[in-house]
Each structure stands twice: as structure tokens, then as C-alpha cells.
Design an enzyme around this catalytic site. Structure first.
Site, PDB file in Angstrom:
ATOM      1  N   PHE A 105       0.833  -1.303  -0.084  1.00  7.34           N
ATOM      2  CA  PHE A 105      -0.039   0.000   0.043  1.00  7.34           C
ATOM      3  C   PHE A 105       0.983   1.462   0.006  1.00  7.34           C
ATOM      4  O   PHE A 105       0.387   2.608  -0.239  1.00  7.34           O
ATOM      5  CB  PHE A 105      -0.862  -0.015   1.131  1.00  7.34           C
ATOM      6  CG  PHE A 105      -0.396   0.431   2.501  1.00  7.34           C
ATOM      7  CD1 PHE A 105       0.498  -0.322   3.199  1.00  7.34           C
ATOM      8  CD2 PHE A 105      -0.402   1.718   2.788  1.00  7.34           C
ATOM      9  CE1 PHE A 105       1.115   0.067   4.347  1.00  7.34           C
ATOM     10  CE2 PHE A 105      -0.005   2.346   3.822  1.00  7.34           C
ATOM     11  CZ  PHE A 105       0.738   1.404   4.898  1.00  7.34           C
ATOM     12  N   LYS A 106       2.025   1.291   0.210  1.00  4.87           N
ATOM     13  CA  LYS A 106       3.034   2.389   0.347  1.00  4.87           C
ATOM     14  C   LYS A 106       3.280   2.964  -0.970  1.00  4.87           C
ATOM     15  O   LYS A 106       3.364   4.049  -0.888  1.00  4.87           O
ATOM     16  CB  LYS A 106       4.322   1.955   0.925  1.00  4.87           C
ATOM     17  CG  LYS A 106       4.472   1.736   2.732  1.00  4.87           C
ATOM     18  CD  LYS A 106       5.587   1.533   3.094  1.00  4.87           C
ATOM     19  CE  LYS A 106       5.326   1.513   4.688  1.00  4.87           C
ATOM     20  NZ  LYS A 106       4.934   0.131   5.046  1.00  4.87           N
ATOM     21  N   ASP A 107       2.802   2.197  -2.009  1.00  3.19           N
ATOM     22  CA  ASP A 107       3.021   2.825  -3.366  1.00  3.19           C
ATOM     23  C   ASP A 107       1.870   4.009  -3.383  1.00  3.19           C
ATOM     24  O   ASP A 107       2.232   5.002  -4.199  1.00  3.19           O
ATOM     25  CB  ASP A 107       2.414   1.667  -4.477  1.00  3.19           C
ATOM     26  CG  ASP A 107       3.648   0.776  -4.613  1.00  3.19           C
ATOM     27  OD1 ASP A 107       4.795   1.044  -4.590  1.00  3.19           O
ATOM     28  OD2 ASP A 107       3.213  -0.747  -4.835  1.00  3.19           O
TER      29      ASP A 107
END
Ligand SMILES: *Cc1c(COP(=O)(O)O)cnc(C)c1O
Length: 431
Positions: A105-107
Site C-alpha cells: 500500500f505504500k505505493d
């Protein structure tokens, strides 16, 4: 919109300043001075896609400083993948946030931050150089987020032989404006080299340096997009409970902000592994950092989560916080058993972080007759092969884009843990 420091409400800066500075000098964290009211967005949300939703939210924070066409471009370039809501059983859904380039999810945060920074630098004639020390995952999300971004170089320092093979490939095979330094030392030593560079006036006089740390406000804002998007996809929008596997508590802070913007979420559950500073805070009423404990959900091994400052800042009293957020900790053993059980019963393969999220959700909803439950799937299972495969006695399927990376050739610059060598490298390459 202006942003203030959690340590001093009178210390206000623009979004651009907060973005480029990362951290306020008084060591607080930046927060928006007001929370936009998105109840109108919520009313018509079922007809909107994630880009429409993201645009409306981004605009409410950025519109004083960016043209509408710039905000559109930022969203277009950063939100390039979907986040499906998948039903597991009954009213329980996983929000799959791992379809981006680095499968985590850090994308979302990294890509949005990169594109907003690109807009800021495009008005300057000097290139910006971002230094990042990484122990693995953050570095690859940041590197990918900035890949091909005009006017910005990324210099990643990682500890040689101390990141996984996949992680190393993710850091070292991009090329172009992404430069990987393989440091003969530990992660802490990489971090010290970076810190020293920021304090080195001889260097910063000549080179335009910046950081891209995880508490940058430019990473927090886009994390609210997918909460709204998940809500829009839910069939039953009553009594919505969302469980967030939490480490540094940035993701759940964005969730709480979304609720304050008007997203009708009944309760957030902050689910943690054995690192339980926040569950203890909710239980005892006072916050005390803990020693970090190693677990199988290692992206959440954080003893003193940075974003707790933001959460405490959002709520005057702990009782008010408890109305919106509960928090529990779960063991590695429970995590493994959940992965096995869900695979056996529902043919869905979880990874350890998502499994912790499901445990928190089930703990809350087991006595509820009516609810709509969502937990966040923060990474793709193939990122945690070594933990999962021995437990389930089968191979974990790797997505195509990860397989492709494994075939590419590593390009890194080897470096000793030596500041002179590091600063010379920067001076020779980035003036
Ligand atoms: C970073 C990370 C988390 C924790 O998110 P926070 O915003 O730090 O709470 C959870 N799962 C995965 C896979 C991560 O990479």
C-alpha cells in the site's frame, strides 16, 4: 490549506513547504489546519471511480497552491492501479491495496508524494536529490514512486546482504534517476550517513538535498483516497467497521482523517502484532513507547509509532479517541493460524499483515449481528514467501511484474560505511 506542527499550532506553513521540508524544525509532524468537509462527495460516491474521488479530496488540500490541471495530472500519474474490495466470507471484505508496482500500500503515498514534488521542482531550475536509507520496503516504494520523475534524483542507501533478494532487485534494477548505494554496514549506519549529509553545510550549499520519509504529509493525504473508494464499493454501507494492520500508524491516521471529513465509518480497529504501545495506550490511558519486538509481520515492528502524535493531536481526550478507534495486539501464532484457516475454508491466501488486520476485525465483530467489515490487505503474499510457504506446504504464486524484476541485472554502487566516500560520491555526481 495551511499545515501546522503538532508541537506548535502557531507554526504554520503552506502545503508545498510541508511537503518539501518533511518534518517541522520543532520535531512535530505536520497536520492540516482544518479538515475539509467531504459529505457532498460521500452522497454521490457510488457513481465515482478512484481517480474521481482522489481528485476531489486532493483538491480540497492543494487547490490554493496548484492549478486544477496540475492536480489532475498528479492523480493521473500516481493512482495508476486499482484497489479491489474482495469478499472473504459473510460481511467480511479485504481491501487489496497491493496492486501497485512494489506490491504494497505504500505505493499510494510514495507515488503521490513524488508527483507533487515534481510539480514543485519543475518551477525551479535546480535538480532535487532525495536521500533515502532503507532496510527494504520503504526504499522500493519511494524509488518506484520517483522513477522517471523529472528533475528529481533518488539516492538509496541500503545495507549490503541485509535485505531480501527480491527487495534488493526492486531497489537496484530501475536505473535512470534511481541510484542504489550498497553500503558495507547496517541499516542504522546507512541512516547515519544520510543524517550527516543533511547537516553538512559544505555539501548542502552545493547540492539541493531532500528526504522522503514516511511521515511526510504528502504521503498521508493520498492514503485517505482508498478509504472513500472502498466505502463507495460496499453494498451494505451501514455500520461499517474498518480494521487497519498498523505499525507506524500512518495508514490508520488517514482513515481517522477520512472519518472526520465525513466518511461514515462506525469504528476503526488498529490491529497490531506484539508491538503494542498503542493497544496499551488505549487500555491504560497513557502512552509509553516500547522496545521493538521482531515478528513475522515485520513491516509493523515499530515500538514507538511516529504517527501517534498526529492521532493524539486529532482527539482532545482518550475517551473521544476510543469512540472512533479501538486497538488490539495479536501473536505470530494467531496470525499463522488465521492464514491457514482462511486458506483452507475460503481458498484465499492472506499474508501476515493482512491476517493481523482480519484478527482485529473478527475480534470486534464476533458479537455484532449487523455490520459491514473491511480489513486492509497491505501487501501481496508473495512478498512474504519465506514465512508463508513452510506453513501452508504449497508454493505462493508470484505476480508477473515481480518475476520480471528477478531476471533483471542488479546495478549498485558499492560503498564503505565512510562519510567522506559518500559525500565525494554526491559531489561528483549530483552538482
Ligand atoms: C508499512 C506497512 C504497514 C504499516 O503501516 P503504517 O502506516 O506504518 O501503520 C503494514 N503492512 C505493510 C505490508 C507495510 O508495508
Amino acid at each position: 490549506m495551511k499545515f501546522y506542527s503538532t508541537n506548535n499550532k502557531t507554526n504554520k506553513v503552506s502545503f508545498k513547504e510541508a511537503l518539501m521540508q518533511g518534518l517541522p524544525l520543532d520535531n512535530g509532524l505536520y497536520m492540516p489546519v482544518s479538515i475539509p468537509d467531504q459529505s457532498k462527495l460521500v452522497k454521490g460516491i457510488s457513481t465515482l471511480n478512484i481517480k474521481d474521488i482522489s481528485y476531489v479530496i486532493a483538491k480540497s488540500f492543494l487547490d490554493e497552491e496548484f492549478k486544477n490541471s496540475d492536480i489532475e495530472e498528479i492523480i493521473d500519474y500516481s493512482i495508476t492501479f486499482d484497489s479491489p474490495l474482495v469478499n472473504i466470507y459473510g460481511n467480511i471484505h479485504i481491501l487489496e491495496l497491493f496492486h501497485g508496482p512494489t506490491l504494497a500500500f505504500k505505493d499510494f503515498g510514495a507515488r503521490f508524494m513524488a508527483r507533487t514534488m515534481e510539480k514543485v521542482v519543475s518551477n525551479n531550475n535546480k535538480e532535487l536529490n532525495i536521500l533515502v536509507a532503507t532496510s527494504g520496503d520503504t526504499g522500493s516504494a519511494v524509488a518506484n514512486g520517483f522513477y522517471n520523475v523529472e528533475g528529481i534524483n533518488v539516492i538509496i542507501l541500503y545495507p549490503s546482504k541485509k535485505v531480501s533478494k527480491i527487495q534488493e532487485k526492486q531497489l537496484t534494477t530501475l536505473g535512470k534517476n534511481i541510484h542504489a548505494l550498497e553500503v558495507d554496514g547496517s541499516f542504522d549506519q546507512c541512516q547515519s550517513l544520510v543524517k550527516k549529509a543533511f547537516l553538512d553545510l559544505q555539501l548542502t550549499k552545493k547540492i539541493n538535498l531532500s528526504s522522503a520519509n514516511s511521515i511526510n504529509i504528502g504521503r498521508l493525504i493520498p492514503q485517505s483516497f482508498y478509504y472513500f473508494n472502498a466505502f463507495s464499493k460496499l453494498k451494505d454501507k451501514n455500520d461499517v467497521i474498518i480494521s487497519v494492520p498498523s505499525g507506524n500508524f500512518g495508514n490508520i491516521t488517514a482513515g481517522l482523517l477520512s472519518k472526520m471529513m465525513g466518511l461514515p465509518i462506525k469504528k476503526f480497529i488498529a490491529s497490531t502484532n506484539a508491538n503494542k504501545a498503542v493497544p496499551d495506550f488505549i487500555k491504560n490511558g497513557f502512552y509509553k513507547p516500547c522496545q521493538t519486538i521482531q515478528t513475522i509481520s515485520n513491516a509493523m515492528d515499530v515500538g514507538n509509532p511516529s504517527n501517534i502524535k498526529r492521532i493524539i493531536n486529532l482527539y482532545d481526550k482518550i475517551d473521544l479517541l476510543k469512540e472512533d478507534m479501538l486497538s488490539w495486539s495479536f501473536s505470530d501464532n494467531d496470525t499463522i493460524n488465521t492464514i491457514k484457516m482462511i486458506l483452507k475454508k475460503y481458498k484465499y491466501l492472506l499474508e501476515p499483515h493482512g491476517a493481523v488486520g482480519l484478527l482485529g476485525l473478527e475480534n470486534y465483530t464476533k458479537n455484532l449481528s449487523k455490520h459491514s467489515g473491511i480489513f486492509l490487505g497491505t501487501a501481496h503474499p508473495s512478498k512474504f514467501l519465506d514465512v508463508i510457504e513452510p506453513e501452508i506446504n504449497q508454493k505462493v504464486e508470484m505476480p508477473e511484474r515481480l518475476k520480471n524484476i528477478l531476471d533483471k541485472e542488479k546495478q549498485s554502487i558499492k560503498m564503505k560505511n565512510n562519510y567522506t566516500e559518500f559525500s565525494n560520491y554526491l559531489l561528483e555526481n549530483f552538482i
